[in-house]
Write a protein that holds these residues in place. Structure first.
Motif, short mmCIF file in Angstrom:
data_model
loop_
_atom_site.label_atom_id
_atom_site.label_comp_id
_atom_site.label_asym_id
_atom_site.label_seq_id
_atom_site.Cartn_x
_atom_site.Cartn_y
_atom_site.Cartn_z
N VAL A 113 11.87 -4.16 -1.23
CA VAL A 113 11.79 -2.72 -0.22
C VAL A 113 13.05 -2.25 -0.12
N GLU A 114 14.01 -3.15 0.16
CA GLU A 114 15.42 -2.68 0.41
C GLU A 114 15.97 -2.12 -0.73
N PHE A 115 15.73 -2.99 -1.94
CA PHE A 115 16.36 -2.32 -2.95
C PHE A 115 15.57 -0.70 -3.51
N HIS A 116 14.33 -0.85 -3.19
CA HIS A 116 13.59 0.52 -3.40
C HIS A 116 14.26 1.46 -2.81
N LYS A 117 14.36 1.43 -1.34
CA LYS A 117 14.92 2.12 -0.28
C LYS A 117 16.17 2.63 -0.96
N GLU A 118 17.28 1.91 -1.25
CA GLU A 118 18.55 2.08 -1.66
C GLU A 118 18.47 3.01 -2.90
N GLU B 126 6.07 -18.49 0.36
CA GLU B 126 7.18 -17.86 1.00
C GLU B 126 8.25 -16.98 0.13
N GLY B 127 8.14 -17.67 -0.90
CA GLY B 127 9.22 -16.82 -1.96
C GLY B 127 8.61 -15.44 -2.13
N ILE B 128 7.57 -15.15 -1.98
CA ILE B 128 6.80 -13.57 -2.33
C ILE B 128 7.17 -12.93 -1.08
N LYS B 129 7.13 -13.49 0.09
CA LYS B 129 7.52 -12.86 1.31
C LYS B 129 8.84 -12.40 1.13
N LYS B 130 9.59 -13.25 0.85
CA LYS B 130 11.11 -12.97 0.73
C LYS B 130 11.46 -11.94 -0.40
N ALA B 131 10.72 -11.81 -1.46
CA ALA B 131 10.82 -10.97 -2.61
C ALA B 131 10.40 -9.63 -2.14
N VAL B 132 9.23 -9.63 -1.25
CA VAL B 132 8.80 -8.27 -0.84
C VAL B 132 9.86 -7.68 -0.05
N ALA B 133 10.59 -8.36 0.61
CA ALA B 133 11.60 -7.53 1.55
C ALA B 133 12.66 -7.11 0.92
N GLU B 134 13.19 -7.85 -0.14
CA GLU B 134 14.23 -7.58 -0.75
C GLU B 134 13.91 -6.45 -1.86
N ASP C 4 0.92 -1.22 -0.18
CA ASP C 4 0.01 -0.25 -0.07
C ASP C 4 0.90 1.27 -0.08
N GLU C 5 0.40 2.31 0.05
CA GLU C 5 0.83 3.67 -0.14
C GLU C 5 1.86 4.05 0.91
N GLN C 6 2.10 3.40 2.03
CA GLN C 6 3.02 3.84 2.86
C GLN C 6 4.52 4.11 2.49
N VAL C 7 4.94 3.29 1.58
CA VAL C 7 6.09 3.39 1.01
C VAL C 7 6.17 4.41 -0.25
N PRO C 8 6.89 5.60 -0.53
CA PRO C 8 6.65 6.27 -1.56
C PRO C 8 7.42 5.63 -2.86
N GLY C 9 6.36 5.70 -3.89
CA GLY C 9 6.88 4.85 -5.20
C GLY C 9 6.00 3.79 -5.13
N VAL C 10 6.15 2.78 -6.05
CA VAL C 10 5.52 1.56 -6.18
C VAL C 10 6.45 0.27 -5.97
N VAL C 11 5.99 -0.63 -5.08
CA VAL C 11 6.76 -1.99 -4.90
C VAL C 11 5.68 -3.08 -5.14
N LEU C 12 6.18 -3.70 -6.38
CA LEU C 12 5.28 -4.80 -6.61
C LEU C 12 6.16 -6.14 -7.12
N VAL C 13 5.82 -7.06 -6.56
CA VAL C 13 6.92 -8.34 -6.99
C VAL C 13 5.86 -9.69 -7.35
N THR C 14 6.29 -10.65 -7.92
CA THR C 14 5.70 -11.83 -8.35
C THR C 14 6.76 -13.03 -7.89
N HIS C 15 6.10 -14.00 -7.48
CA HIS C 15 6.87 -15.23 -7.21
C HIS C 15 5.83 -16.42 -7.20
N LYS C 16 6.47 -17.65 -7.41
CA LYS C 16 5.70 -18.74 -7.55
C LYS C 16 5.25 -19.42 -6.17
N THR C 17 5.95 -19.09 -5.06
CA THR C 17 5.44 -19.65 -3.69
C THR C 17 5.08 -18.56 -2.81
#
Length: 101
Positions: free
Chosen positions: A52-57, A42-50, A27-40
């Protein structure tokens, strides 16, 4: 054991099942857009965290304004699954970890 403080920002992550993959958007708490996909799930949760970190950097490198709580990692995730994502999931989550629409 995860210990969270009451003053942490909660990032609402909406998870959908899109036929062959999970898709997640923050949702809009993070400025910009963070959108990811994954087959699993658990994978989507890890991809979201990665993501967010990439977007922040990237925001910091571009000189964009980045909230202090995001820089300091002072946030937690709230995983919100739609019905198709939940029914596709192979394991049970406790009621405090998701919401059904």
């Amino acid at each position: 054991m995860d210990i969270t403080r009451d003053d942490m920002v909660t990032l609402k992550v909406n998870i959908s099942w899109c036929g062959k993959n999970y898709a997640a958007a923050i949702d809009e708490q993070v400025p910009g857009v963070v959108l990811v996909t994954h087959k699993t799930l658990e994978g989507i949760k890890k991809a979201v965290a990665e993501a967010v970190e990439f977007h922040k950097e990237g925001m910091m490198a571009d000189g964009d304004e980045v909230p202090a709580w995001l820089i300091e990692g002072d946030y937690r995730y709230e995983w919100v699954m739609d019905t198709p994502a939940m029914s596709h999931s192979c394991f049970t989550l406790s009621p405090t970890q998701f919401h059904i629409y």
